[in-house]
Design an enzyme around this catalytic site. Sequence first.
Site, short mmCIF file in Angstrom:
data_model
loop_
_atom_site.label_atom_id
_atom_site.label_comp_id
_atom_site.label_asym_id
_atom_site.label_seq_id
_atom_site.Cartn_x
_atom_site.Cartn_y
_atom_site.Cartn_z
N HIS A 94 -7.01 -24.79 0.88
CA HIS A 94 -8.09 -25.18 -0.03
C HIS A 94 -8.21 -24.20 -1.20
O HIS A 94 -8.37 -24.62 -2.36
CB HIS A 94 -9.41 -25.24 0.74
N ASP A 106 0.83 -1.20 0.00
CA ASP A 106 0.00 0.00 0.00
C ASP A 106 0.87 1.26 0.00
O ASP A 106 1.82 1.36 0.77
CB ASP A 106 -0.89 0.01 1.23
N HIS A 126 -0.65 4.75 -0.36
CA HIS A 126 -1.42 5.78 0.34
C HIS A 126 -0.87 7.20 0.17
O HIS A 126 -0.51 7.87 1.14
CB HIS A 126 -1.54 5.43 1.81
N ASN A 162 -9.13 -1.58 -1.17
CA ASN A 162 -10.42 -1.13 -0.66
C ASN A 162 -10.58 0.38 -0.76
O ASN A 162 -11.70 0.90 -0.92
CB ASN A 162 -10.63 -1.59 0.79
N HIS A 163 -9.47 1.12 -0.73
CA HIS A 163 -9.57 2.58 -0.80
C HIS A 163 -9.88 3.08 -2.21
O HIS A 163 -10.50 4.14 -2.36
CB HIS A 163 -8.31 3.22 -0.23
N HIS A 184 -5.70 -7.68 -2.77
CA HIS A 184 -5.47 -6.68 -1.73
C HIS A 184 -5.79 -7.22 -0.34
O HIS A 184 -5.01 -7.04 0.60
CB HIS A 184 -6.29 -5.42 -1.99
N ASP A 222 -4.44 0.42 -2.95
CA ASP A 222 -4.41 1.48 -1.95
C ASP A 222 -3.36 2.54 -2.26
O ASP A 222 -2.51 2.89 -1.44
CB ASP A 222 -4.21 0.92 -0.54
#
Length: 398
Positions: free
Chosen positions: A309, A77, A79, A148-149, A247, A113
């Site tokens: 898995h 990230d 930022h 997510n950002h 992410h 991000d």
Amino acid sequence: MEEQKSWCENLVSSFVDTFVDFCVTDGMFLPPSSPQSQSQSQHQQQLQTYYSSSSSSNNDTLNLNKDNKDRLIAVGDLHGDLPKTKESLRMAGLIDSDDSWSGGSSTLVQIGDVLDRGGQELKILYFLEKLKRQALKSGGNVITMNGNHEIMNVDGDFRYVTPSALDEFNNWAYWYSIGDQIKTLHLHQNAHDLFDGIPLSFPRVKREYVQGFRNRIAALRPNGPIATRFLSKNLTVVVVDESVFVHGGILPNHVDYGFQRINQEVSDWINGFNKRVDSNLVRGRNSLVWSRIFSNELPKDCDCSLLQHVLETIPGARRMIMGHTIQSSGINAVCDNTAIRIDVGMSKGCINGLPEVLEITQRSGVRILTSRQLQQIPAIVDSPDILIPLPKQVKVEA
């Protein structure tokens, strides 16, 4: 005559766009993009989900650096911190003293991000785009991803935006509007209302920040100029050789949904082709960009059996590499080194952590490139896996 007129109009439009870019970035010129990229920008983009670091994504380019042909670099990230971004890439040997691509045919994955917490978001987006174009000419590749950002900002969720970031978008909107006016006057194009449908005020937003919010919404909403130009090219999940990148984390339902389908649907939503995207993919604690199920501090709190898995259902996948959760002691791995966490909180808007990047090659295996003096030796690890102590993590809301 019509062809000459069209050529002149394209030349003027390209000049205006270059002028705007130069003003927004304080002097950065983007190299010309390929004709294929230009045509795709006007239509639905077909994204690539699976890559091999040993072969160029551009079959027409010559591999100029055979020593780097299988070199894969991952950075966490960013930022909004451009100096830390450049420090990371320079430490990895991917950019030179002029901030130009020097990684030859290496593959770089930036795990998302770029946005929020810092004030140089646009400059990083432009910078990564410049490197993408330069890398292709050397047989290399730069892959950018959604965090997510990115999703929050396309959704208009600006909880983590800084005043300096609003200033940057104010500057962008000023120059973008000038460029649009020039095109309207000289190319007789229809005037474009950048702020169509955007409110004039927002509850609980101070008056001095309202215009910054409006500019940011205009730029980043679906079909917004910055969203379509940069964020729509991001992948939400990507597989490079034996490594799968995301992410937050990948769950079985994401594998069943299909990685190519995920990438296409998120891109189409950002481009404005679709009005919505499945929230199970990009919103909520179990989505691809929000999950922390493999990022918990202690191994006992990580669901290693579930991870195993998931990896078994992805052909050829050996490890999952993720960001999102700050690792205050640096890049680390759990679940027998199949879960590698690379967000070191390097941005000043986070914990101002020391930059670190992950390197994977056939010769050296997996290793950490860091400015931490103690971890620079040995230069090459004996095992193809990471064997380092578990770190203490930093809890953040998003």
